[in-house]
Design a protein around this motif. Structure first.
Motif, PDB file in Angstrom:
ATOM      1  N   ASN A 241       0.868  -1.187   0.000  1.00 21.31           N
ATOM      2  CA  ASN A 241       0.000   0.000   0.000  1.00 21.31           C
ATOM      3  C   ASN A 241       0.893   1.222   0.000  1.00 21.31           C
ATOM      4  N   LEU A 242       0.943   1.942  -1.105  1.00 27.09           N
ATOM      5  CA  LEU A 242       1.896   3.038  -1.267  1.00 27.09           C
ATOM      6  C   LEU A 242       1.308   4.396  -0.912  1.00 27.09           C
ATOM      7  N   THR A 243       0.093   4.438  -0.382  1.00 27.75           N
ATOM      8  CA  THR A 243      -0.550   5.740  -0.150  1.00 27.75           C
ATOM      9  C   THR A 243      -0.943   5.977   1.298  1.00 27.75           C
ATOM     10  N   SER A 244      -0.455   5.166   2.224  1.00 23.49           N
ATOM     11  CA  SER A 244      -0.843   5.380   3.618  1.00 23.49           C
ATOM     12  C   SER A 244       0.128   4.646   4.531  1.00 23.49           C
ATOM     13  N   VAL A 245      -0.082   4.846   5.817  1.00 18.08           N
ATOM     14  CA  VAL A 245       0.598   4.053   6.842  1.00 18.08           C
ATOM     15  C   VAL A 245      -0.483   3.305   7.614  1.00 18.08           C
ATOM     16  N   LYS A 246      -0.389   1.992   7.640  1.00 15.72           N
ATOM     17  CA  LYS A 246      -1.345   1.184   8.395  1.00 15.72           C
ATOM     18  C   LYS A 246      -0.586   0.433   9.476  1.00 15.72           C
ATOM     19  N   LEU A 247      -0.995   0.642  10.717  1.00 16.82           N
ATOM     20  CA  LEU A 247      -0.341   0.005  11.852  1.00 16.82           C
ATOM     21  C   LEU A 247      -1.374  -0.740  12.690  1.00 16.82           C
ATOM     22  N   PRO A 248      -1.049  -1.940  13.132  1.00 20.72           N
ATOM     23  CA  PRO A 248      -1.993  -2.670  13.985  1.00 20.72           C
ATOM     24  C   PRO A 248      -1.980  -2.120  15.408  1.00 20.72           C
ATOM     25  N   LEU A 249      -3.106  -2.238  16.057  1.00 20.15           N
ATOM     26  CA  LEU A 249      -3.218  -1.845  17.467  1.00 20.15           C
ATOM     27  C   LEU A 249      -4.172  -2.838  18.120  1.00 20.15           C
ATOM     28  N   LYS A 250      -3.671  -3.557  19.110  1.00 20.57           N
ATOM     29  CA  LYS A 250      -4.504  -4.571  19.758  1.00 20.57           C
ATOM     30  C   LYS A 250      -4.116  -4.677  21.216  1.00 20.57           C
ATOM     31  N   GLY A 251      -5.125  -4.796  22.088  1.00 23.34           N
ATOM     32  CA  GLY A 251      -4.833  -4.944  23.507  1.00 23.34           C
ATOM     33  C   GLY A 251      -6.100  -4.995  24.333  1.00 23.34           C
ATOM     34  N   SER A 252      -5.905  -5.010  25.652  1.00 22.91           N
ATOM     35  CA  SER A 252      -7.045  -5.046  26.565  1.00 22.91           C
ATOM     36  C   SER A 252      -6.605  -4.554  27.934  1.00 22.91           C
ATOM     37  N   ILE A 253      -7.591  -4.156  28.748  1.00 27.22           N
ATOM     38  CA  ILE A 253      -7.336  -3.750  30.126  1.00 27.22           C
ATOM     39  C   ILE A 253      -8.547  -4.131  30.964  1.00 27.22           C
ATOM     40  N   THR A 254      -8.308  -4.404  32.255  1.00 22.73           N
ATOM     41  CA  THR A 254      -9.352  -4.899  33.153  1.00 22.73           C
ATOM     42  C   THR A 254      -9.530  -3.946  34.324  1.00 22.73           C
ATOM     43  N   VAL A 255     -10.778  -3.738  34.744  1.00 19.03           N
ATOM     44  CA  VAL A 255     -11.066  -2.954  35.935  1.00 19.03           C
ATOM     45  C   VAL A 255     -11.235  -3.923  37.113  1.00 19.03           C
ATOM     46  N   THR A 256     -10.537  -3.634  38.214  1.00 18.43           N
ATOM     47  CA  THR A 256     -10.551  -4.553  39.364  1.00 18.43           C
ATOM     48  C   THR A 256     -11.336  -4.012  40.553  1.00 18.43           C
ATOM     49  N   SER A 257     -11.787  -2.762  40.497  1.00 20.61           N
ATOM     50  CA  SER A 257     -12.613  -2.194  41.566  1.00 20.61           C
ATOM     51  C   SER A 257     -14.066  -2.609  41.345  1.00 20.61           C
ATOM     52  N   SER A 258     -14.988  -1.984  42.061  1.00 16.80           N
ATOM     53  CA  SER A 258     -16.404  -2.330  41.910  1.00 16.80           C
ATOM     54  C   SER A 258     -16.982  -1.853  40.585  1.00 16.80           C
ATOM     55  N   HIS A 259     -16.244  -1.045  39.861  1.00 12.15           N
ATOM     56  CA  HIS A 259     -16.726  -0.494  38.594  1.00 12.15           C
ATOM     57  C   HIS A 259     -16.805  -1.562  37.506  1.00 12.15           C
ATOM     58  N   VAL A 260     -17.603  -1.263  36.499  1.00  6.41           N
ATOM     59  CA  VAL A 260     -17.580  -1.995  35.235  1.00  6.41           C
ATOM     60  C   VAL A 260     -17.460  -0.966  34.120  1.00  6.41           C
ATOM     61  N   PHE A 261     -17.087  -1.417  32.939  1.00  6.66           N
ATOM     62  CA  PHE A 261     -17.059  -0.499  31.807  1.00  6.66           C
ATOM     63  C   PHE A 261     -18.489  -0.187  31.390  1.00  6.66           C
ATOM     64  N   ASP A 262     -18.729   1.078  31.130  1.00  7.58           N
ATOM     65  CA  ASP A 262     -20.082   1.578  30.895  1.00  7.58           C
ATOM     66  C   ASP A 262     -20.507   1.265  29.458  1.00  7.58           C
ATOM     67  N   GLU A 263     -21.196   0.137  29.279  1.00  8.72           N
ATOM     68  CA  GLU A 263     -21.573  -0.310  27.939  1.00  8.72           C
ATOM     69  C   GLU A 263     -22.510   0.682  27.258  1.00  8.72           C
ATOM     70  N   THR A 264     -23.413   1.270  28.023  1.00 10.28           N
ATOM     71  CA  THR A 264     -24.335   2.237  27.433  1.00 10.28           C
ATOM     72  C   THR A 264     -23.579   3.439  26.877  1.00 10.28           C
ATOM     73  N   ALA A 265     -22.638   3.964  27.663  1.00  8.13           N
ATOM     74  CA  ALA A 265     -21.848   5.108  27.201  1.00  8.13           C
ATOM     75  C   ALA A 265     -20.988   4.743  25.994  1.00  8.13           C
ATOM     76  N   ILE A 266     -20.433   3.541  25.999  1.00 10.00           N
ATOM     77  CA  ILE A 266     -19.597   3.102  24.878  1.00 10.00           C
ATOM     78  C   ILE A 266     -20.429   2.963  23.614  1.00 10.00           C
ATOM     79  N   ASN A 267     -21.602   2.376  23.714  1.00 11.59           N
ATOM     80  CA  ASN A 267     -22.465   2.220  22.538  1.00 11.59           C
ATOM     81  C   ASN A 267     -22.915   3.575  21.998  1.00 11.59           C
ATOM     82  N   GLN A 268     -23.209   4.518  22.913  1.00 15.17           N
ATOM     83  CA  GLN A 268     -23.600   5.847  22.462  1.00 15.17           C
ATOM     84  C   GLN A 268     -22.446   6.535  21.727  1.00 15.17           C
TER      85      GLN A 268
END
Length: 618
Positions: free
Chosen positions: A292-319
């Motif tokens: 591909n001579l017209t751009s730069v494409k770089l992979p990005l992959k990973g994850s992170i976990t919350v260990t407190s009483s919180h959860v990731f806010d699915e409603t906010a993420i979907n919005q």
């Protein structure tokens, strides 16, 4: 008074066209600037009690008309915004007496805005987001903003601001501060300035969260910059983390288990991420972009976990996903940027179909596990992060920085956190540090004959790692790597008095008797160059387009190089003594150093007094 002074030069790694490799020695550190750099901390005592009260009031006012995560220019025709800018500079110790042109330029900017009819209470009627284009551009960003969610230290706030300008800037001032959402300082304002720099300016600030009862925190940054292209401009940006809404709770989020699976050093284990552009190394190319001579494409992959009483806010993420997909502005979506640290400027991630920077590409690849405790992102394969071709430039050091916004919720309380992934060596505490990234090229015209150790000549395209070539300083050297690709820049054709010719790219070094290793673009008719049979005069130096494949080699094992001196990993190409990839890299770096050690010779005269007075500050 606390102040830290650093002086130095940078080596910009732009590779225009190469005969040999543009990869880097992993032991080299990332260069940061061309010119003089100074940084320090602000001191509240520089403002009187009255001035401090006005500063807090002006700051509150500014944040009432600006929005978090939206970068703006200040309206200096507005007395409060003008006073805020001057107070910010005064906190850093900058005054009309020690920075006369800086203050003169800001006053001229204020007068220009008054003349244009800018009204108090408003931001300038120019595009205020200062973002949106996917093309390479000047940037001013908050690189890190956290409330210690990933550290074991209590009350550990951190903010980092960063700036870059394509081609560098005449002058750059950038500061950052960490406060609560009411504007009360939780740590020192920190600042950094560069004369004749501006390629990658980063400054960090810390905050002690125990100094406030509020549970929302702010990282802000003010910048003043002069460039040859746009003159003097300023900008301001702030972001907020902490409780978004709901009742105040004592438990703060705790994040752990951060895993990053891309981009990584996967090919050669050399502590370096090598991204190949028009040419690819056989042994050391972690990510191959030759298709591909017209751009730069770089992979990005990973994850992170919350260990407190919180959860990731699915409603906010979907919005957030919905808004980005339908074109609704969501400046709180975070950012993913590729910055050319050698030559300045950077590109935002985009979707590849428009010229608009879009974080939708990232959020479309976000997912949560079943219990909403783990947040993952996967921009790999055909979904790799896409940066416009303006950033498809040879770079010894490219900065990849991602600020990932993390919506959380616990017992009805919404919380905004973020993590930063970066390879910026000046950033104090990114949550993950990428290995150093290079964008590389290499080339030698197909058909060029390389003299082998056994005395025969072999076409460059037939060489393989493990083969042995002739070298004038040792019986033979092992080929450690080869590369293949294309070249779009006209190459340099030389011919000597014996009738031998060689086609090489303009940055390739060749041994000249009187001058040592010289880049091909600096050759002249009549130069004496070294050949297999001794010195020989050049009878032709010309430019020639080449549409075939181009190749390259790196030579010398660790043991072999231990017996050699400087510039001795050389090969005979069509009988001419030329450098390999390692020599190529060295002379690219030398070529991009400032030509004069005299800062005043490089700075416009209007900045001379500011620079000279900066030398006197202790």
């Amino acid at each position: 008074m606390r102040r830290y002074l650093v002086m130095g030069t940078t080596i910009a790694g732009t590779c225009l066209s190469l005969l040999s490799g543009c990869t880097s020695n992993p032991q080299e550190s990332m260069p940061e600037f061309h010119g003089r750099n100074q940084q320090g901390v602000g001191e509240p005592g520089r403002l009187s009690t009255t001035e401090w009260a006005a500063y807090l009031s002006d700051q509150k006012y500014l944040h009432s008309i600006a929005k978090p995560d939206v970068r703006i220019r200040l309206n200096l025709a507005d007395a409060a915004q003008h006073r805020f800018a001057l107070s910010r500079l005064k906190l850093a110790g900058k005054t009309p007496e020690n920075s006369p042109y800086l203050f003169k330029a800001l006053e001229q900017r204020r007068q220009d805005q008054v003349a244009r009819g800018y009204k108090p209470g408003l931001l300038p009627p120019e595009p205020n987001s200062l973002a949106g284009s996917a093309a390479i551009q000047e940037m001013h960003l908050i690189e890190e903003a956290s409330a210690g969610e990933t550290t074991a230290v209590a009350h550990d706030g951190l903010g980092t601001a960063s700036s870059t300008f394509p081609g560098g800037a005449i002058y750059t001032y950038v500061d950052t501060s960490y406060t609560d959402s009411g504007g009360s300082a939780l740590g020192d304002l920190t600042w950094r300035e560069e004369f004749d720099g501006g390629y990658n300016v980063t400054i960090n600030a810390t905050g002690n969260l125990a100094l406030t009862n509020l549970k929302r925190y702010r990282v802000s940054s003010y910048k003043v910059e002069e460039s040859a292209a746009r003159g003097v401009e300023d900008s301001y940006i702030f972001t907020e983390v902490g409780i978004d809404s709901g009742p105040v709770v004592n438990e703060a989020p705790r994040l752990s288990g951060l895993t990053v699976l891309a981009p990584l050093d996967v090919a050669f284990n050399d502590n370096l991420i090598s991204v190949c552009l028009n040419r690819t190394w056989t042994q050391d190319c972690d990510y191959d972009l030759t298709g591909n001579l017209t751009s730069v494409k770089l992979p990005l992959k990973g994850s992170i976990t919350v260990t407190s009483s919180h959860v990731f806010d699915e409603t906010a993420i979907n919005q957030l996903k919905t808004d980005l997909a339908t074109g609704v502005a969501r400046p709180d979506a975070g950012h993913l940027k590729l910055i050319l640290a050698n030559v300045g400027g950077g590109c935002d991630v985009t979707d590849g179909n428009t010229l608009v920077a879009k974080m939708g590409q990232f959020w479309n690849r976000v997912s949560l596990n079943a219990d909403k405790k783990t947040f993952s992102w996967d921009l790999t394969g055909t979904n790799a992060a896409f940066f416009d071709d303006g950033c498809r430039q040879m770079q010894d050091s490219a900065k990849l920085t991602a600020l990932i916004s993390l919506p959380l919720i616990s017992a009805g309380t919404r919380y905004r956190s973020s993590i930063t992934l970066s390879n910026d060596p000046a950033a104090v505490r990114p949550d993950f540090v990428f290995k150093r990234i290079t964008l590389t090229n290499s080339c030698l015209a197909a058909g060029t004959e390389i003299e082998m150790a056994e005395g025969k000549a072999t076409a460059i395209e037939s060489l393989r790692a493990g083969d042995h070539i002739t070298n004038p300083f040792t019986p033979s050297l092992t080929i450690m790597d080869t590369a293949v690709g294309i070249e779009t820049t006209p190459m340099v054709r030389i011919r000597n008095e014996a009738g031998r010719t060689l086609l090489m790219t303009e940055m390739h070094p060749i041994q000249v008797v009187a001058r040592g290793m010289v880049q091909a673009r600096e050759l002249m008719k009549g130069d004496l160059v070294m050949t297999r049979t001794g010195p020989s005069k050049l009878t032709e130096v010309s430019r020639e387009a080449f549409t075939g494949n181009v190749y390259n080699v790196k030579v010398g094992s660790v043991a072999e190089k231990a017996t050699l001196g400087a510039d001795q990993t050389a090969v005979y190409a069509n009988g001419f003594l030329v450098g390999d990839g390692q020599i190529q890299k060295k002379y690219e770096s030398i070529a991009m150093q400032p030509k004069s050690g005299d800062m005043l010779a490089r700075l416009p005269s209007r900045w001379h007094r500011d620079y000279q007075l900066s030398l006197q500050r202790k």
